[in-house]
Motif scaffolding. Structure first.
Motif, mmCIF file in Angstrom:
data_model
loop_
_atom_site.group_PDB
_atom_site.id
_atom_site.type_symbol
_atom_site.label_atom_id
_atom_site.label_comp_id
_atom_site.label_asym_id
_atom_site.label_seq_id
_atom_site.Cartn_x
_atom_site.Cartn_y
_atom_site.Cartn_z
ATOM 1 N N CYS A 99 0.829 -1.199 0.000
ATOM 2 C CA CYS A 99 0.000 0.000 0.000
ATOM 3 C C CYS A 99 0.870 1.257 0.000
ATOM 4 O O CYS A 99 0.607 2.201 -0.759
ATOM 5 C CB CYS A 99 -0.923 -0.010 1.226
ATOM 6 N N LEU A 100 1.887 1.279 0.837
ATOM 7 C CA LEU A 100 2.781 2.433 0.871
ATOM 8 C C LEU A 100 3.517 2.588 -0.455
ATOM 9 O O LEU A 100 3.696 3.718 -0.944
ATOM 10 C CB LEU A 100 3.784 2.286 2.019
ATOM 11 N N GLU A 101 3.912 1.478 -1.057
ATOM 12 C CA GLU A 101 4.596 1.545 -2.343
ATOM 13 C C GLU A 101 3.685 2.135 -3.417
ATOM 14 O O GLU A 101 4.114 2.945 -4.245
ATOM 15 C CB GLU A 101 5.053 0.143 -2.751
ATOM 16 N N TYR A 102 2.408 1.755 -3.384
ATOM 17 C CA TYR A 102 1.445 2.302 -4.342
ATOM 18 C C TYR A 102 1.296 3.811 -4.159
ATOM 19 O O TYR A 102 1.278 4.580 -5.140
ATOM 20 C CB TYR A 102 0.095 1.609 -4.154
ATOM 21 N N ILE A 103 1.225 4.278 -2.915
ATOM 22 C CA ILE A 103 1.062 5.705 -2.646
ATOM 23 C C ILE A 103 2.297 6.483 -3.078
ATOM 24 O O ILE A 103 2.200 7.527 -3.734
ATOM 25 C CB ILE A 103 0.773 5.935 -1.148
ATOM 26 N N LEU A 104 3.486 5.984 -2.734
ATOM 27 C CA LEU A 104 4.719 6.691 -3.079
ATOM 28 C C LEU A 104 4.913 6.760 -4.589
ATOM 29 O O LEU A 104 5.353 7.797 -5.120
ATOM 30 C CB LEU A 104 5.913 6.011 -2.413
ATOM 31 N N ASN A 105 4.604 5.677 -5.296
ATOM 32 C CA ASN A 105 4.733 5.686 -6.756
ATOM 33 C C ASN A 105 3.768 6.685 -7.392
ATOM 34 O O ASN A 105 4.136 7.397 -8.338
ATOM 35 C CB ASN A 105 4.484 4.283 -7.315
ATOM 36 N N PHE A 106 2.553 6.750 -6.868
ATOM 37 C CA PHE A 106 1.583 7.705 -7.414
ATOM 38 C C PHE A 106 2.026 9.136 -7.120
ATOM 39 O O PHE A 106 1.888 10.020 -7.975
ATOM 40 C CB PHE A 106 0.198 7.450 -6.823
ATOM 41 N N TYR A 107 2.539 9.373 -5.922
ATOM 42 C CA TYR A 107 3.042 10.702 -5.576
ATOM 43 C C TYR A 107 4.129 11.142 -6.553
ATOM 44 O O TYR A 107 4.120 12.277 -7.041
ATOM 45 C CB TYR A 107 3.600 10.681 -4.149
ATOM 46 N N LYS A 108 5.061 10.249 -6.830
ATOM 47 C CA LYS A 108 6.173 10.598 -7.714
ATOM 48 C C LYS A 108 5.672 10.897 -9.130
ATOM 49 O O LYS A 108 6.103 11.872 -9.763
ATOM 50 C CB LYS A 108 7.196 9.463 -7.749
ATOM 51 N N THR A 109 4.757 10.062 -9.628
ATOM 52 C CA THR A 109 4.211 10.279 -10.963
ATOM 53 C C THR A 109 3.468 11.609 -11.042
ATOM 54 O O THR A 109 3.615 12.365 -12.016
ATOM 55 C CB THR A 109 3.268 9.127 -11.350
#
Length: 314
Positions: A99-109
């Motif tokens: 879940c955290l990985e999904y949030i961080l990846n979306f933030y970066k994009t």
């Protein structure tokens, strides 16, 4: 269940803002989420949605440690990154690393897309500061669902002899009941969880409740979210079963639309009210499903769904 509010969502108690730590604390933090370690910038961590930080750190986050010393003399560089052992630097968090990985990846994009557009536009038009945060930062709609489900298995059927047996039949044979094998409730809950896990459409359950209750406020919530960035057929970006629980957590992130329709910015301004102020909505949802090897076991499912809506600026 008593209705909490006539509005589709009601404001939840916001998480107190995290105070900036002392400069001696490290700028990067080491988090361990259920065996997976993340090295994350302190500023990035504090920019995560409030609703996520509340779940990750229900007791608050202390960026440092308090030591008791026998002597009055204070040790040198006690709070420095070099003075702390590796285990002392790790912050253990009961949170799904996926879940955290999904949030961080979306933030970066989202950040890359927003600031690249800002640079290209500033080369043509000079950048003029504006008090509207929707024009200075990338706005992200954060929608989180907590689904707690309860299974009601069918009653065990009993095969009994005829109610009016002949007199010559043995009495013991008449009173003998043949009971079907008991249902394994653990396997039943597991199959029900797998069934719900595959229901990835975001608005299906809420729309079903709207059709059942004719709730105008809930329909307005769906319409507002679909105008602002979601689509009616969108699926959850992250969805998983919590370990050792009959609970499913889902999260969807979309970039807030500020251009398009004539009233697009006005709708975006409404969602700005949820910045750092997450709001919640809870309702019950009943389903009838069939599980088992031959799909022959009818089960009644009661789902308690809690939605948390928030706006994040990055």
């Amino acid at each position: 269940m008593s209705q909490v509010d006539t509005s589709p969502v009601h404001s939840a108690v916001p998480l107190p803002p995290i105070q900036p730590p002392d400069p001696t604390f490290p700028t990067k933090l080491m988090l361990e989420l259920r065996g997976t370690r993340f090295e994350i910038d302190r500023e990035l961590l504090m920019s995560l949605p409030e609703s996520i930080l509340i779940v990750m750190f229900p007791n608050g986050l202390i960026l440092g440690r308090t030591l008791e010393y026998e002597d009055e003399e204070e040790p040198e560089d006690t709070n420095s990154e070099e003075a702390l052992e590796l285990e002392d630097q790790i912050i253990y968090v009961d949170f799904d690393p996926l879940c955290l990985e999904y949030i961080l990846n979306f933030y970066k994009t989202a950040q890359d897309a927003f600031y690249s557009n800002q640079e290209s536009s500033s080369s043509v038009f000079p950048h003029i500061p504006t008090p509207n945060p929707l024009l200075n930062k990338q706005a992200i709609i954060v929608l989180r669902e907590e689904l707690d489900y309860f299974t009601i298995p069918p009653k065990s059927k009993k095969k009994t002899a005829s109610s009016s047996p002949p007199v010559e039949i043995d009495k013991d044979a008449v009173e003998m009941n043949i009971v079907e094998p008991a249902i394994n409730i653990y396997e039943l809950k597991t199959e029900c969880g797998t069934y719900l896990l595959h229901q990835r459409k975001i608005f299906t359950a809420l729309q079903r409740n709207v059709n059942k209750e004719n709730n105008v406020a809930e329909q307005h919530l769906i319409d507002m979210l679909c105008v602002s960035g979601f689509s009616r057929d969108d699926e959850w970006g992250y969805r998983n079963i919590e370990p050792h629980k009959t609970s499913i957590v889902s999260i969807a992130l979309v970039i807030l639309k500020t251009t398009g329709q004539s009233n697009q910015m006005a709708t975006a301004q409404k969602l700005l009210l949820f910045w750092r102020k997450p709001a919640r909505k809870c309702w019950w949802d009943g389903l009838e499903v069939t599980v088992g090897e031959d799909k022959a076991i009818p089960v009644r499912l009661w789902c308690r769904r809690t939605w948390t809506l928030e706006l994040a600026l990055v």
